[in-house]
Write an enzyme that holds these catalytic residues in place. Structure first.
Site, mmCIF file in Angstrom:
data_model
loop_
_atom_site.group_PDB
_atom_site.id
_atom_site.type_symbol
_atom_site.label_atom_id
_atom_site.label_comp_id
_atom_site.label_asym_id
_atom_site.label_seq_id
_atom_site.Cartn_x
_atom_site.Cartn_y
_atom_site.Cartn_z
ATOM 1 N N HIS A 164 0.661 -1.384 0.062
ATOM 2 C CA HIS A 164 -0.119 0.069 -0.033
ATOM 3 C C HIS A 164 0.875 1.335 -0.007
ATOM 4 C CE1 HIS A 164 0.831 -0.165 4.356
ATOM 5 N NE2 HIS A 164 0.541 1.104 4.289
HETATM 6 C C1 UD1 Z 1 -2.162 6.092 4.929
HETATM 7 C C2 UD1 Z 1 -0.636 6.513 5.417
HETATM 8 C C3 UD1 Z 1 0.328 5.473 5.697
HETATM 9 C C4 UD1 Z 1 -0.012 4.235 6.470
HETATM 10 C C5 UD1 Z 1 -1.508 3.638 5.734
HETATM 11 C C6 UD1 Z 1 -2.062 2.587 6.653
HETATM 12 C C7 UD1 Z 1 -0.293 9.046 5.035
HETATM 13 C C8 UD1 Z 1 0.334 9.938 4.170
HETATM 14 N N1 UD1 Z 1 -0.206 7.530 4.832
HETATM 15 O O1 UD1 Z 1 -1.790 5.638 3.623
HETATM 16 O O2 UD1 Z 1 1.517 6.074 6.174
HETATM 17 O O3 UD1 Z 1 0.765 3.384 6.253
HETATM 18 O O4 UD1 Z 1 -2.351 4.790 5.800
HETATM 19 O O5 UD1 Z 1 -2.887 1.730 6.051
HETATM 20 O O6 UD1 Z 1 -1.184 9.172 6.097
HETATM 21 N N2 UD1 Z 1 -8.949 4.702 0.585
HETATM 22 C C9 UD1 Z 1 -10.142 4.175 0.791
HETATM 23 N N3 UD1 Z 1 -10.861 3.926 1.821
HETATM 24 C C10 UD1 Z 1 -10.240 3.996 2.935
HETATM 25 C C11 UD1 Z 1 -8.999 4.566 2.841
HETATM 26 C C12 UD1 Z 1 -8.227 4.838 1.835
HETATM 27 O O7 UD1 Z 1 -10.631 3.933 -0.523
HETATM 28 O O8 UD1 Z 1 -10.797 3.861 3.911
HETATM 29 C C13 UD1 Z 1 -8.353 5.222 -0.681
HETATM 30 C C14 UD1 Z 1 -8.604 6.330 -1.249
HETATM 31 O O9 UD1 Z 1 -8.760 6.242 -2.679
HETATM 32 C C15 UD1 Z 1 -7.518 7.228 -0.598
HETATM 33 C C16 UD1 Z 1 -6.241 6.408 -0.778
HETATM 34 O O10 UD1 Z 1 -6.871 5.074 -0.275
HETATM 35 O O11 UD1 Z 1 -7.391 8.217 -1.540
HETATM 36 C C17 UD1 Z 1 -5.153 6.692 0.171
HETATM 37 O O12 UD1 Z 1 -5.656 6.742 1.503
HETATM 38 P P1 UD1 Z 1 -4.860 7.709 2.581
HETATM 39 O O13 UD1 Z 1 -5.443 7.637 3.775
HETATM 40 O O14 UD1 Z 1 -4.836 9.038 1.722
HETATM 41 O O15 UD1 Z 1 -3.449 7.006 2.391
HETATM 42 P P2 UD1 Z 1 -3.085 5.512 2.742
HETATM 43 O O16 UD1 Z 1 -2.454 5.069 1.253
HETATM 44 O O17 UD1 Z 1 -4.081 4.656 3.180
HETATM 45 N N1 UDP Z 2 -3.647 -5.296 8.769
HETATM 46 C C1 UDP Z 2 -5.190 -5.786 8.992
HETATM 47 N N2 UDP Z 2 -5.821 -6.266 7.832
HETATM 48 C C2 UDP Z 2 -5.343 -6.069 6.518
HETATM 49 C C3 UDP Z 2 -3.795 -5.685 6.344
HETATM 50 C C4 UDP Z 2 -3.290 -5.341 7.548
HETATM 51 O O1 UDP Z 2 -5.634 -5.853 9.948
HETATM 52 O O2 UDP Z 2 -6.002 -6.501 5.415
HETATM 53 C C5 UDP Z 2 -3.027 -4.978 10.060
HETATM 54 C C6 UDP Z 2 -1.620 -5.422 10.179
HETATM 55 O O3 UDP Z 2 -1.837 -6.721 10.944
HETATM 56 C C7 UDP Z 2 -1.029 -4.542 11.189
HETATM 57 C C8 UDP Z 2 -1.706 -3.232 10.456
HETATM 58 O O4 UDP Z 2 -2.928 -3.754 9.917
HETATM 59 O O5 UDP Z 2 -1.343 -4.794 12.469
HETATM 60 C C9 UDP Z 2 -0.470 -2.592 9.817
HETATM 61 O O6 UDP Z 2 -1.254 -1.514 8.857
HETATM 62 P P1 UDP Z 2 -0.927 -0.998 7.532
HETATM 63 O O7 UDP Z 2 -0.350 -1.873 6.790
HETATM 64 O O8 UDP Z 2 -2.196 -0.412 6.904
HETATM 65 O O9 UDP Z 2 -0.100 0.335 7.952
HETATM 66 P P2 UDP Z 2 1.612 0.359 8.263
HETATM 67 O O10 UDP Z 2 1.824 -0.290 9.351
HETATM 68 O O11 UDP Z 2 2.384 0.209 7.115
HETATM 69 O O12 UDP Z 2 1.583 1.963 8.561
#
Ligand code: UD1
Ligand code: UDP
Length: 369
Positions: A208
């Site tokens: 992601h």
């Molecule tokens: C964010 C964090 C990242 C973290 C990740 C955990 C920032 C800059 N990034 O990344 O550090 O590792 O969360 O998962 O804060 N979207 C959906 N549904 C949701 C959430 C997101 O469709 O519930 C899609 C949307 O298109 C959105 C895109 O994902 O624009 C990115 O979501 P965003 O929260 O901006 O960043 P993440 O990539 O999730």
């Molecule tokens: N995780 C989850 N469901 C998923 C993928 C990840 O519950 O489908 C959990 C994972 O076990 C860990 C946390 O989400 O505890 C990590 O979050 P994510 O990978 O979104 O973000 P990051 O840690 O890279 O910021």
């Protein structure tokens, strides 16, 4: 102490689940959810699964560009902090919700507590790195998970308020992993996903990071997953943002890559524990794989969790998007002819202790208040 704690994304809900009981044993906690993540599978489902408190304030900001998302969160959070008048604002990790909590509080003169302080990838192209640096420099309490994090802060001149508390996510992983070590837990997940999953008979993946949503990067990790899928199925729990990026670029994944929706925490730990190997760019997943001793390929050029790699006895490897390296490491770490035995042995001998971070953070805040 009266604390406003700010969450917004999936990993922050998971970290809050580990901290909130210890926090609420000693403090008055006002729980704010920015709504950065908003899908049921990315956010809502974790409230029930992890028994999180209902947010006192839900900002509902959703996605958008960094500026839009950050600006909306700042505008929504400031009046809440003014009204709640907390003694401290607590933020977790390195997302835009972390940045906003720290910035809004600091501008109002409210002390900031940062959980997972001091981590550095030393790559400022990553949005997370910018968020970490800013949050740390605005914080009064810096709860560092590792010695390297403490050293990183010292290198930036931050020594006051720094406390090495261990890794909060390990506290939760220790409890839940013990509940899913039996192969029956995997059988239940396999049945609910309608996939034929046996211990050691599949690999688990998540992708992601923003840099891995670029078309060339997606082509590269799709090839790595396809190579892995030639040996055994790869179960990819796909973040909705990555799914959208793949669709926009018209990239199709190999049929051996079984794409599933984001899963709950317990299911994700189950899938990691019993996998032949994990392939991920997630900060949380790479550490969990390390604690569970499941071989792990990190699909990034570097990691801020240097101890996790160093202490893994070679089981966690940073492969970036190097296809050749990934294939070699998969063959070494998860040999086709022995993965089942290795996975069963790992689950049977798993012995993961909590880190005690939740208690240490709560106690440290008590001493201050
Ligand atoms: C964010 C964090 C990242 C973290 C990740 C955990 C920032 C800059 N990034 O990344 O550090 O590792 O969360 O998962 O804060 N979207 C959906 N549904 C949701 C959430 C997101 O469709 O519930 C899609 C949307 O298109 C959105 C895109 O994902 O624009 C990115 O979501 P965003 O929260 O901006 O960043 P993440 O990539 O999730
Ligand atoms: N995780 C989850 N469901 C998923 C993928 C990840 O519950 O489908 C959990 C994972 O076990 C860990 C946390 O989400 O505890 C990590 O979050 P994510 O990978 O979104 O973000 P990051 O840690 O890279 O910021």
């Amino acid at each position: 102490m009266r604390i406003v704690s700010v969450v917004g994304t999936r990993p922050q809900l998971i970290k809050a689940a580990a901290l909130v009981p210890a926090l609420r044993a000693r403090h008055h906690d006002v729980f704010v959810d920015t709504g950065q993540h908003y899908d049921e599978a990315m956010a809502g489902a974790f409230f029930a699964e992890l028994a999180l408190p209902r947010p006192d304030h839900s900002l509902g900001v959703g996605g958008g560009s960094h500026a839009e998302q950050t600006a909306r969160m700042l505008l929504a959070l400031e009046p809440i902090l003014v009204a709640e008048r907390p003694d401290a604002v607590l933020v977790y990790g390195d997302t835009n919700s972390t940045l906003v909590g720290a910035l809004a509080a600091a501008k109002l003169g409210i002390p900031v507590a940062h959980v997972e302080a001091g981590l550095r990838s030393f790559d400022r192209r990553m949005p997370e790195e910018l968020n970490r640096v800013i949050a740390d420099h605005l914080s009064c309490w810096l709860f560092a998970p590792t010695p390297a994090a403490v050293a990183n802060l010292a290198a930036e001149g931050i020594t006051s308020g720094v406390l090495q508390v261990g890794d909060l996510m390990q506290d939760l992983a220790a409890r839940v992993a013990a509940e899913v070590r039996d192969a029956a837990a995997l059988a239940a997940v396999a049945s609910s996903l309608d996939l034929p999953l046996a211990p050691g008979g599949y690999a688990f993946a998540t992708v992601h990071r923003a840099e891995n949503r670029e078309p060339s990067a997606m082509q590269a990790w799709a090839a790595i997953l396809a190579d892995a899928a030639a040996v055994r199925p790869v179960v990819l729990a796909l973040h909705p943002g990555t799914r959208a990026a793949l669709d926009a670029a018209g990239i199709a994944l190999d049929p051996g890559v079984r794409v599933i929706a984001p899963q709950g925490y317990r299911t994700t730990l189950t899938l990691q524990l019993h996998a032949a190997a994990v392939l991920t760019d997630s900060g949380g997943v790479q550490r969990e794989a390390g604690w569970l001793r499941t071989p792990c390929l990190i699909l990034r050029d570097r990691t801020e969790w240097v101890e996790a790699v160093a202490e893994s006895a070679g089981r966690i490897v940073v492969v970036g998007l190097d296809r050749r390296r990934a294939a070699d490491e998969m063959a070494r770490l998860a040999p086709a002819d022995d993965a089942l035995r290795l996975a069963a042995e790992r689950a049977a001998t798993m012995d993961l202790a909590p880190a005690g971070a939740a208690e240490a953070i709560s106690v440290a805040l008590s001493a201050a208040g």
